[in-house]
Scaffold this motif. Sequence first.
Motif, short mmCIF file in Angstrom:
data_model
loop_
_atom_site.label_atom_id
_atom_site.label_comp_id
_atom_site.label_asym_id
_atom_site.label_seq_id
_atom_site.Cartn_x
_atom_site.Cartn_y
_atom_site.Cartn_z
N TYR A 1 0.86 -1.18 0.00
CA TYR A 1 0.00 0.00 0.00
C TYR A 1 0.90 1.23 0.00
N ASP B 1 2.56 4.75 0.52
CA ASP B 1 2.38 5.77 1.55
C ASP B 1 2.02 7.12 0.95
N LYS B 2 2.29 7.29 -0.35
CA LYS B 2 1.92 8.51 -1.06
C LYS B 2 1.18 8.13 -2.34
N SER C 1 -1.86 7.31 -2.85
CA SER C 1 -2.54 6.04 -2.61
C SER C 1 -3.76 5.83 -3.49
N LYS D 1 -4.88 -2.64 4.31
CA LYS D 1 -4.08 -1.41 4.43
C LYS D 1 -3.31 -1.38 5.75
N LYS D 2 -3.99 -1.68 6.84
CA LYS D 2 -3.35 -1.61 8.16
C LYS D 2 -2.17 -2.56 8.25
N GLN E 1 0.70 -1.34 6.03
CA GLN E 1 1.38 -0.19 6.64
C GLN E 1 2.29 -0.63 7.79
N ALA F 1 5.43 -2.05 6.27
CA ALA F 1 6.28 -0.98 5.75
C ALA F 1 7.00 -0.24 6.86
N ALA F 2 6.33 -0.11 8.03
CA ALA F 2 6.93 0.60 9.15
C ALA F 2 7.81 -0.30 10.01
#
Length: 632
Positions: A67, A69-70, A72, A160-161, A164, A167-168
Amino acid sequence: MARRAPWLAGLVAVQLLLIVAVRGRFVVEKSSVRVLAPEHIRGHHDAAIGNFGVPDYGGTLTGVVIYPDKKSTGCVEFDTKFKAKSRRPVILLLDRGECFFALKAWNAQRAGAAAVLIADNVDEQLLTMDSPEASPGTEYIDKINIPSALVNRAFGESLKKMAQKVAAGDASGGEEVIVKLDWRESMPHPDERVEYELWTNSNDECGARCDEQMEFVRGFRGHAQLLERGGYARFTPHYITWYCPEAFRLTQQCKSQCINHGRYCAPDPEQDFGRGYDGKDVVVENLRQLCVHRVANESGHPWTWWDYVMDYKIRCSMKEKKYTKTCAEDVVNALGLDLKKVLECMGDPEADAENAVLSKEQQDQIGSGSRGDVTILPTLVINNVQYRGKLERTAVLKAMCAGFKEGTEPRVCLSPDMETNQCLHRNGGCWRDEATNVTACRDTFRGRVCECPSVNGVRYEGDGYTDCQAVGPGRCALNHGGCWSETRGQQTFSACSEHALTGCRCPPGFHGDGHKCEDLDECREKLACTCPDCHCKNTWGNYECKCKGNQLYIRGEDVCIANSMSKLGWLITLVAVACVAGVGIAGYVFYKYRLRSYMDSEIMSIMSQYMPLDSQNNENQPLRQHDSEALR
């Protein structure tokens, strides 16, 4: 009037469309999304297949959900290419809104995505994502080659969650979000024959849509005829028509766009009643093409429809002002069809009565079972399910092949055109012999399969994933059958034996399991050259054995024997040879002078009993009279 005509034509077309849409029945074609990891969100979910790109009918795709981060929504081009840490294909998850669905898929494809999932932004039932009408700036639609699907809001939010968190770096163990897109049940495949239909139009002045369907007919005609000739498929063409409301039937719009007093109508090709051809011209040609198929079907050659449509497009184009009855009938005659039967099938377009052929078309236009109403052109229906995706030869053929019961697909489904090219990526996870480049990976329209191959008459056996072994005659010609082999200087040894159909066995002079062989030291192991007077020297794959003094080594007996003879021995040998020679000479003399003369006299005696001698002068007697006359 000419300036107002386009507006009026559009108004009537909208009114006619509304009549159909009021009672419309729409079906959303779906695929399956299965979450494989992380484990706590595993499960199956539905997704609505987009009506653009190339859905992988009959196949699956496993990839990592990313997903962005920019950007989207995917409405503008991404700055970088998306890649998964595990090197799996990327399935890009985007938000709905702000631009066309197709544009999101196009930007995802350019960013390296293998597929795109679009998360709905409202709680509603799934809908089919359609492509926009062709216009300046939408040229990218035909270039989309990846599948896309719409997922509901709740499922999209959970994906999405997790994406994310990954990714983090917050996900447990850094586990990626892995999903499997599955289209295997998106196309019914009940039996050994596929039934499909194409809803089309004879109008060639409707812009990009008409160009698309004619390009499809041109490219797919060969496949269609091959499938139908072989009994693998049954094809039926259809044509959309509308009817004019009774209150408008006496208007100029209905008269120019309809036949049979407003019962069957088509929009004006140029959207201008003041010039060119009318909608009723299109309806009449649509009716003719339906009857061409019916007459061809009755004659046992239904595939002739494809030839007629293609020839009519070339010979009777609207653009060249040849869209006429005369031109159409010339094409019918050229293809050897019965023109009289075609005309009887068409009936009278001016009659104030229903036309049986067109009435059935209007009934078939209404959805039933797993198929919704047909409202747009072109529309392809396979096994009573509307095809979603690009109307392109290879994509459609793949969808049709997915409609066959697995294992009953015709040869055309296994052609190079249908390959998925999954074997290009890490050999598809299948076995491969690096030395000969023989691989168990084979691409099919359903995806890659790992099956041990047959190469140059040599058959391989195994599971196809981790092991394949060459078996049968000739196996040693291909990389020594996968067995050990080594060359040093002018010598080559191999563990593959032509006398054994399977397996590897180290040759004499070596020991090992056949896949790895090492030289056997016969001297050290006391396996040869063990006699008291022997001296052993090991060589690669063999050994040398020498005896002391002037002795000879007999390998079979592993002994040394004397290599010298006494003078008496030589004398006895010479005497024996002389005696043998004397006996031979005496026998020859006896044969020549006594036995031969005796045999000659006996032979002459026998011959005299059956053949006249020269003294009887028989050779001077004349020929019989009738014999001499026969030679004259």
